[in-house]
Design a protein around this motif. Structure first.
Motif, PDB file in Angstrom:
ATOM      1  N   ILE A  23       0.841  -1.201   0.000  1.00 15.74           N
ATOM      2  CA  ILE A  23       0.000   0.000   0.000  1.00 15.74           C
ATOM      3  C   ILE A  23       0.876   1.251   0.000  1.00 15.74           C
ATOM      4  O   ILE A  23       0.633   2.197  -0.755  1.00 15.74           O
ATOM      5  N   ALA A  24       1.901   1.246   0.841  1.00 19.90           N
ATOM      6  CA  ALA A  24       2.802   2.400   0.905  1.00 19.90           C
ATOM      7  C   ALA A  24       3.490   2.627  -0.437  1.00 19.90           C
ATOM      8  O   ALA A  24       3.626   3.775  -0.888  1.00 19.90           O
ATOM      9  N   GLU A  25       3.889   1.558  -1.088  1.00 18.37           N
ATOM     10  CA  GLU A  25       4.550   1.695  -2.396  1.00 18.37           C
ATOM     11  C   GLU A  25       3.590   2.287  -3.421  1.00 18.37           C
ATOM     12  O   GLU A  25       3.967   3.159  -4.203  1.00 18.37           O
ATOM     13  N   GLN A  26       2.337   1.830  -3.411  1.00 21.77           N
ATOM     14  CA  GLN A  26       1.356   2.377  -4.345  1.00 21.77           C
ATOM     15  C   GLN A  26       1.124   3.863  -4.093  1.00 21.77           C
ATOM     16  O   GLN A  26       1.035   4.653  -5.046  1.00 21.77           O
ATOM     17  N   LEU A  27       1.016   4.235  -2.825  1.00 21.91           N
ATOM     18  CA  LEU A  27       0.822   5.652  -2.504  1.00 21.91           C
ATOM     19  C   LEU A  27       2.028   6.485  -2.913  1.00 21.91           C
ATOM     20  O   LEU A  27       1.883   7.600  -3.427  1.00 21.91           O
ATOM     21  N   TYR A  28       3.217   5.952  -2.707  1.00 24.62           N
ATOM     22  CA  TYR A  28       4.439   6.651  -3.104  1.00 24.62           C
ATOM     23  C   TYR A  28       4.451   6.872  -4.621  1.00 24.62           C
ATOM     24  O   TYR A  28       4.718   7.974  -5.093  1.00 24.62           O
ATOM     25  N   ARG A  29       4.133   5.813  -5.366  1.00 23.36           N
ATOM     26  CA  ARG A  29       4.136   5.931  -6.826  1.00 23.36           C
ATOM     27  C   ARG A  29       3.043   6.885  -7.303  1.00 23.36           C
ATOM     28  O   ARG A  29       3.229   7.602  -8.285  1.00 23.36           O
ATOM     29  N   HIS A  30       1.931   6.894  -6.617  1.00 17.74           N
ATOM     30  CA  HIS A  30       0.858   7.832  -6.955  1.00 17.74           C
ATOM     31  C   HIS A  30       1.342   9.273  -6.756  1.00 17.74           C
ATOM     32  O   HIS A  30       1.109  10.140  -7.593  1.00 17.74           O
ATOM     33  N   ARG A  43      -6.761   3.794   1.480  1.00 25.05           N
ATOM     34  CA  ARG A  43      -6.979   4.235   2.859  1.00 25.05           C
ATOM     35  C   ARG A  43      -7.786   3.177   3.625  1.00 25.05           C
ATOM     36  O   ARG A  43      -7.432   2.785   4.734  1.00 25.05           O
ATOM     37  N   ARG A  44      -8.854   2.709   3.029  1.00 23.17           N
ATOM     38  CA  ARG A  44      -9.697   1.690   3.663  1.00 23.17           C
ATOM     39  C   ARG A  44      -8.900   0.402   3.899  1.00 23.17           C
ATOM     40  O   ARG A  44      -8.962  -0.197   4.976  1.00 23.17           O
ATOM     41  N   ASN A  45      -8.122  -0.014   2.906  1.00 28.75           N
ATOM     42  CA  ASN A  45      -7.311  -1.222   3.041  1.00 28.75           C
ATOM     43  C   ASN A  45      -6.252  -1.073   4.125  1.00 28.75           C
ATOM     44  O   ASN A  45      -5.999  -2.005   4.888  1.00 28.75           O
ATOM     45  N   SER A  46      -5.641   0.102   4.198  1.00 34.38           N
ATOM     46  CA  SER A  46      -4.589   0.298   5.199  1.00 34.38           C
ATOM     47  C   SER A  46      -5.171   0.266   6.606  1.00 34.38           C
ATOM     48  O   SER A  46      -4.564  -0.282   7.526  1.00 34.38           O
ATOM     49  N   VAL A  47      -6.368   0.812   6.787  1.00 33.48           N
ATOM     50  CA  VAL A  47      -7.021   0.764   8.101  1.00 33.48           C
ATOM     51  C   VAL A  47      -7.308  -0.691   8.484  1.00 33.48           C
ATOM     52  O   VAL A  47      -7.076  -1.105   9.620  1.00 33.48           O
ATOM     53  N   GLU A  48      -7.788  -1.475   7.528  1.00 29.68           N
ATOM     54  CA  GLU A  48      -8.070  -2.890   7.780  1.00 29.68           C
ATOM     55  C   GLU A  48      -6.797  -3.650   8.155  1.00 29.68           C
ATOM     56  O   GLU A  48      -6.784  -4.428   9.107  1.00 29.68           O
ATOM     57  N   VAL A  49      -5.731  -3.395   7.407  1.00 30.43           N
ATOM     58  CA  VAL A  49      -4.460  -4.078   7.655  1.00 30.43           C
ATOM     59  C   VAL A  49      -3.924  -3.729   9.044  1.00 30.43           C
ATOM     60  O   VAL A  49      -3.510  -4.609   9.803  1.00 30.43           O
ATOM     61  N   VAL A  50      -3.944  -2.456   9.381  1.00 30.72           N
ATOM     62  CA  VAL A  50      -3.433  -2.031  10.686  1.00 30.72           C
ATOM     63  C   VAL A  50      -4.296  -2.624  11.799  1.00 30.72           C
ATOM     64  O   VAL A  50      -3.781  -3.065  12.829  1.00 30.72           O
ATOM     65  N   ARG A  51      -5.596  -2.674  11.611  1.00 27.01           N
ATOM     66  CA  ARG A  51      -6.496  -3.261  12.605  1.00 27.01           C
ATOM     67  C   ARG A  51      -6.167  -4.740  12.817  1.00 27.01           C
ATOM     68  O   ARG A  51      -6.073  -5.216  13.958  1.00 27.01           O
ATOM     69  N   ASP A  52      -5.981  -5.485  11.727  1.00 29.49           N
ATOM     70  CA  ASP A  52      -5.630  -6.905  11.830  1.00 29.49           C
ATOM     71  C   ASP A  52      -4.287  -7.096  12.528  1.00 29.49           C
ATOM     72  O   ASP A  52      -4.132  -7.978  13.371  1.00 29.49           O
TER      73      ASP A  52
END
Length: 74
Positions: A23-30, A43-52
């Motif tokens: 996710i961080a790499e995609q945001l960086y490239r964006h 953003r939604r995926n990162s929240v889910e990942v951090v929660r897990d």
């Protein structure tokens, strides 16, 4: 909690670290290369990942608090 449960928690954390890195790499490239990215989904995926990941870390911390002292090497 068994040894297998603890190992599964560690695998969950490692898997989620990989997902967060992607996710961080995609945001960086964006941000730097103009790559088309749906930031809302990331953003939604990162929240889910951090929660897990946080859930797995909390479970491991709980296990560490109730586990006997580690064995000392002979």
């Amino acid at each position: 909690m068994t040894h297998d449960d603890a190992m599964q928690l560690c695998k969950t954390i490692a898997h989620n670290m990989g997902r967060l890195s992607g996710i961080a790499e995609q945001l960086y490239r964006h941000a730097t290369e103009g790559m088309e990215t749906d930031v809302t989904v990331l953003r939604r995926n990162s929240v889910e990942v951090v929660r897990d990941m946080t859930g797995a870390l909390d479970a491991l911390l709980d296990l560490a608090e109730v586990s006997p002292e580690p064995r000392k090497p002979h």
